[in-house]
Design an enzyme around this catalytic site. Structure first.
Site, PDB file in Angstrom:
ATOM      1  N   GLU A 111      13.234  -9.269   0.781  1.00  0.00           N
ATOM      2  CA  GLU A 111      12.400  -8.296   1.391  1.00  0.00           C
ATOM      3  C   GLU A 111      13.128  -6.910   1.201  1.00  0.00           C
ATOM      4  OE1 GLU A 111      12.217  -8.493   5.634  1.00  0.00           O
ATOM      5  OE2 GLU A 111      10.602  -7.019   6.009  1.00  0.00           O
ATOM      6  N   ARG A 127      13.235   3.835  12.489  1.00  0.00           N
ATOM      7  CA  ARG A 127      11.928   4.671  12.563  1.00  0.00           C
ATOM      8  C   ARG A 127      11.219   4.492  13.752  1.00  0.00           C
ATOM      9  NH1 ARG A 127       9.384   4.849   6.783  1.00  0.00           N
ATOM     10  NH2 ARG A 127       8.047   6.535   7.857  1.00  0.00           N
ATOM     11  N   ALA A 130       3.339  -0.826   4.695  1.00  0.00           N
ATOM     12  CA  ALA A 130       2.583  -1.092   6.091  1.00  0.00           C
ATOM     13  C   ALA A 130       2.366  -2.397   6.381  1.00  0.00           C
ATOM     14  CB  ALA A 130       1.575  -0.211   6.176  1.00  0.00           C
ATOM     15  N   HIS A 137       4.417  -4.626   8.913  1.00  0.00           N
ATOM     16  CA  HIS A 137       4.322  -4.776  10.251  1.00  0.00           C
ATOM     17  C   HIS A 137       3.117  -5.312  10.897  1.00  0.00           C
ATOM     18  CE1 HIS A 137       7.535  -1.937   9.363  1.00  0.00           C
ATOM     19  NE2 HIS A 137       6.548  -1.185   8.682  1.00  0.00           N
ATOM     20  N   ARG A 141       7.319   0.219  13.531  1.00  0.00           N
ATOM     21  CA  ARG A 141       7.969  -0.247  12.298  1.00  0.00           C
ATOM     22  C   ARG A 141       9.032  -1.176  12.449  1.00  0.00           C
ATOM     23  NH1 ARG A 141       5.489   3.253   8.538  1.00  0.00           N
ATOM     24  NH2 ARG A 141       5.110   5.204   9.333  1.00  0.00           N
ATOM     25  N   HIS A 168      13.007  -2.688   1.744  1.00  0.00           N
ATOM     26  CA  HIS A 168      12.343  -1.328   2.436  1.00  0.00           C
ATOM     27  C   HIS A 168      13.086  -0.269   1.669  1.00  0.00           C
ATOM     28  CE1 HIS A 168       9.528  -3.411   4.697  1.00  0.00           C
ATOM     29  NE2 HIS A 168      10.246  -4.171   5.104  1.00  0.00           N
ATOM     30  N   LEU A 169      12.521   0.723   1.476  1.00  0.00           N
ATOM     31  CA  LEU A 169      13.395   2.133   0.946  1.00  0.00           C
ATOM     32  C   LEU A 169      13.791   2.533   1.926  1.00  0.00           C
ATOM     33  CD1 LEU A 169      10.317   2.197  -1.016  1.00  0.00           C
ATOM     34  CD2 LEU A 169      11.843   3.783  -1.813  1.00  0.00           C
ATOM     35  N   TYR A 176      10.939   9.185   0.589  1.00  0.00           N
ATOM     36  CA  TYR A 176      10.834   8.218  -0.088  1.00  0.00           C
ATOM     37  C   TYR A 176      11.481   8.506  -1.598  1.00  0.00           C
ATOM     38  CZ  TYR A 176       7.989   5.841   3.284  1.00  0.00           C
ATOM     39  OH  TYR A 176       7.673   5.242   4.392  1.00  0.00           O
ATOM     40  N   ASN A 202       8.196  -5.670  -1.161  1.00  0.00           N
ATOM     41  CA  ASN A 202       8.020  -4.440  -0.173  1.00  0.00           C
ATOM     42  C   ASN A 202       6.660  -4.401   0.135  1.00  0.00           C
ATOM     43  OD1 ASN A 202       8.120  -2.178   1.319  1.00  0.00           O
ATOM     44  ND2 ASN A 202       9.035  -1.193   0.158  1.00  0.00           N
ATOM     45  N   ASP A 222       1.556 -15.682   5.877  1.00  0.00           N
ATOM     46  CA  ASP A 222       0.996 -17.209   5.705  1.00  0.00           C
ATOM     47  C   ASP A 222       1.091 -17.457   4.136  1.00  0.00           C
ATOM     48  OD1 ASP A 222       0.667 -17.548   8.260  1.00  0.00           O
ATOM     49  OD2 ASP A 222      -1.433 -17.318   8.438  1.00  0.00           O
ATOM     50  N   PRO A 238       0.656  -1.250   0.027  1.00  0.00           N
ATOM     51  CA  PRO A 238      -0.068   0.126   0.005  1.00  0.00           C
ATOM     52  C   PRO A 238       0.785   1.287   0.020  1.00  0.00           C
ATOM     53  CG  PRO A 238      -0.271  -1.011   2.088  1.00  0.00           C
ATOM     54  CD  PRO A 238       0.494  -2.264   0.943  1.00  0.00           C
ATOM     55  N   ASN A 239       0.311   2.320  -0.706  1.00  0.00           N
ATOM     56  CA  ASN A 239       0.982   3.698  -0.764  1.00  0.00           C
ATOM     57  C   ASN A 239       2.124   3.655  -1.453  1.00  0.00           C
ATOM     58  OD1 ASN A 239      -1.220   4.953   0.861  1.00  0.00           O
ATOM     59  ND2 ASN A 239      -0.489   3.776   2.388  1.00  0.00           N
ATOM     60  N   ARG A 271       4.985  10.795  -2.849  1.00  0.00           N
ATOM     61  CA  ARG A 271       4.678  10.560  -1.367  1.00  0.00           C
ATOM     62  C   ARG A 271       5.805  10.805  -0.633  1.00  0.00           C
ATOM     63  NH1 ARG A 271       4.698   4.703   1.231  1.00  0.00           N
ATOM     64  NH2 ARG A 271       4.197   5.223   3.310  1.00  0.00           N
TER      65      ARG A 271
HETATM   66  C1  DQA Z   1       8.434   1.155   3.839  1.00  0.00           C
HETATM   67  C2  DQA Z   1       8.281   1.159   5.158  1.00  0.00           C
HETATM   68  C3  DQA Z   1       6.778   0.915   6.105  1.00  0.00           C
HETATM   69  O1  DQA Z   1       6.947   1.029   7.360  1.00  0.00           O
HETATM   70  C4  DQA Z   1       5.931   1.796   5.365  1.00  0.00           C
HETATM   71  O2  DQA Z   1       4.595   1.673   5.948  1.00  0.00           O
HETATM   72  C5  DQA Z   1       6.162   2.099   4.009  1.00  0.00           C
HETATM   73  C6  DQA Z   1       7.163   1.775   3.319  1.00  0.00           C
HETATM   74  C7  DQA Z   1       9.443   1.576   3.273  1.00  0.00           C
HETATM   75  O3  DQA Z   1       9.663   0.993   1.896  1.00  0.00           O
HETATM   76  O4  DQA Z   1      10.250   1.985   3.620  1.00  0.00           O
HETATM   77  O5  DQA Z   1       4.925   2.412   3.510  1.00  0.00           O
HETATM   78  O6  DQA Z   1       7.858  -0.453   3.536  1.00  0.00           O
END
Ligand code: DQA
Length: 146
Positions: free
Chosen positions: A98, A107, A77, A80, A111, A100-101, A25, A74, A87, A12-13, A20
């Protein structure tokens, strides 16, 4: 040479990358960065899927086993909170990295924990979009591509 099919999966997002919180990011969209990745890693057949919906991400992971040799994920959210994504990865048993940016360990406390890190071959965090490139370089090593 036959190309190795890889799925990049974003939660998401992450459709808003480039707009954003750009100070956090960055200001490049995933679509723009994908052009670079596809060009740089031509021995991979890279598919990209992003969803804001947990169920769509679960469906995509379940379907991935038949199609892909690895997933770069990735979950944003959902990292977490999502037992469902955890699963799905457990059920699918596919090589997973995995990404994460941001460095989630630096943080907010909520998170710090990832529901999937222990299932992943490795976790790359804190390198911005370059994290996806690092993930593909790791897969290049894994598949012995020179
Ligand atoms: C994220 C870190 C997550 O905590 C956050 O909710 C994101 C982006 C990252 O790529 O740093 O949406 O996964």
């Amino acid at each position: 040479m036959e190309r190795i099919p890889i799925l990049i999966l974003n939660g998401p997002n992450l459709n808003l990358l480039g707009h954003r919180e750009p100070e956090r990011y960055g200001n490049i969209s995933m679509e723009e960065y994908l052009i670079f990745l596809k060009n740089e890693f031509q021995f991979f057949e890279i598919d990209y899927f992003q969803s804001n919906s947990e169920s769509e991400l679960v469906d995509k992971i379940q379907a991935a086993k038949k199609v892909y040799k690895a997933i770069v994920i990735n979950p944003a959210a959902y990292t977490h909170s999502s037992i469902a994504i955890r699963d799905a990865l457990l059920a699918t048993q596919i090589l997973t990295i995995e990404v994460h940016l941001t460095d989630i360990s630096q943080r907010e406390a909520f998170r710090h924990h990832s529901m999937i890190s222990d299932l992943c071959w490795c976790t790359i965090k804190g390198f911005g979009l370059e994290g996806y490139k690092i993930a593909l370089l790791r897969l290049q090593e894994y598949f012995n591509i020179n």
